[in-house]
Design an enzyme around this catalytic site. Structure first.
Site, PDB file in Angstrom:
ATOM      1  N   LYS A  35     -25.759  -0.971 -12.873  1.00 45.62           N
ATOM      2  CA  LYS A  35     -24.322  -1.099 -12.648  1.00 45.62           C
ATOM      3  C   LYS A  35     -23.662   0.266 -12.462  1.00 45.62           C
ATOM      4  O   LYS A  35     -22.599   0.540 -12.998  1.00 45.62           O
ATOM      5  CB  LYS A  35     -23.685  -1.857 -13.807  1.00 45.62           C
ATOM      6  CG  LYS A  35     -24.236  -3.266 -13.966  1.00 45.62           C
ATOM      7  CD  LYS A  35     -23.461  -4.060 -14.972  1.00 45.62           C
ATOM      8  CE  LYS A  35     -24.031  -5.439 -15.169  1.00 45.62           C
ATOM      9  NZ  LYS A  35     -24.193  -6.237 -13.979  1.00 45.62           N
ATOM     10  N   CYS A  36     -24.290   1.104 -11.670  1.00 45.98           N
ATOM     11  CA  CYS A  36     -23.853   2.482 -11.471  1.00 45.98           C
ATOM     12  C   CYS A  36     -23.464   2.667 -10.006  1.00 45.98           C
ATOM     13  O   CYS A  36     -23.962   1.968  -9.129  1.00 45.98           O
ATOM     14  CB  CYS A  36     -25.018   3.411 -11.844  1.00 45.98           C
ATOM     15  SG  CYS A  36     -24.754   5.161 -11.537  1.00 45.98           S
ATOM     16  N   GLY A  37     -22.616   3.614  -9.743  1.00 47.03           N
ATOM     17  CA  GLY A  37     -22.276   3.925  -8.365  1.00 47.03           C
ATOM     18  C   GLY A  37     -23.480   4.389  -7.553  1.00 47.03           C
ATOM     19  O   GLY A  37     -23.490   4.284  -6.330  1.00 47.03           O
TER      20      GLY A  37
END
Length: 158
Positions: A35-37
């Site tokens: 769930k990271c950029g």
């Protein structure tokens, strides 16, 4: 411990694995998060793996939840996400810590071998990458912003 191949880690399925099984291979070690950029880098990492594995490259993904709680799932959820969202087939490991008192010994060693910005050992964010040569020595540390495409160019120069 003197090379990457001297370490062990639990894989995403709960099996203890020796990194020595990849002795003689070039490793790209990455702390990953769902769930990271930078999560879309999974696509490029998988492409690197598929393109260079016959030449001896192995991408190793180590999920970590130490940065902004961006890897909240358990191993089964992580494996499912990687498979369905990015068709990941490179080896994934159980969730670990990369910084602090409970940092995995392999990551403690990696950080000593290739320091980050201004000589810091700390991993600053998800998708920090370490390139390990076929002898098991760390040859380069990449920032999270360094894309798999940039690494591909470096691999082609070798």
């Amino acid at each position: 411990m003197t090379t990457a191949y001297d370490f062990h880690a639990r894989d995403i399925d709960g099996n203890e694995r020796s990194l020595g099984e990849w002795r003689g291979k070039t490793l790209l070690v990455v702390n990953v998060a769902s769930k990271c950029g930078f999560t879309p880098q999974y696509k490029g990492l998988e492409e690197l793996w598929r393109h260079h594995r016959d030449e001896g490259l192995v991408v190793l993904g180590f999920p970590c939840d130490q940065f902004g709680h961006q890897e909240p799932g358990n191993e089964e959820e992580i494996k499912q996400f990687c498979s369905t969202s990015y068709e990941v087939t490179f080896p994934l490991f159980a969730k670990i810590e990369v910084n602090g008192e409970n940092a995995h010994p392999f990551y403690r060693w990696l950080k000593q071998q290739a320091k980050g910005l201004l000589g810091s050992e700390a991993i600053k964010w998800n998708f920090t990458k370490f390139l390990v040569d076929a002898e098991g020595n760390v040859v380069k540390r990449y920032a999270p912003t360094d894309t798999p495409e940039k690494i591909d160019k470096d691999l082609r120069k070798r």
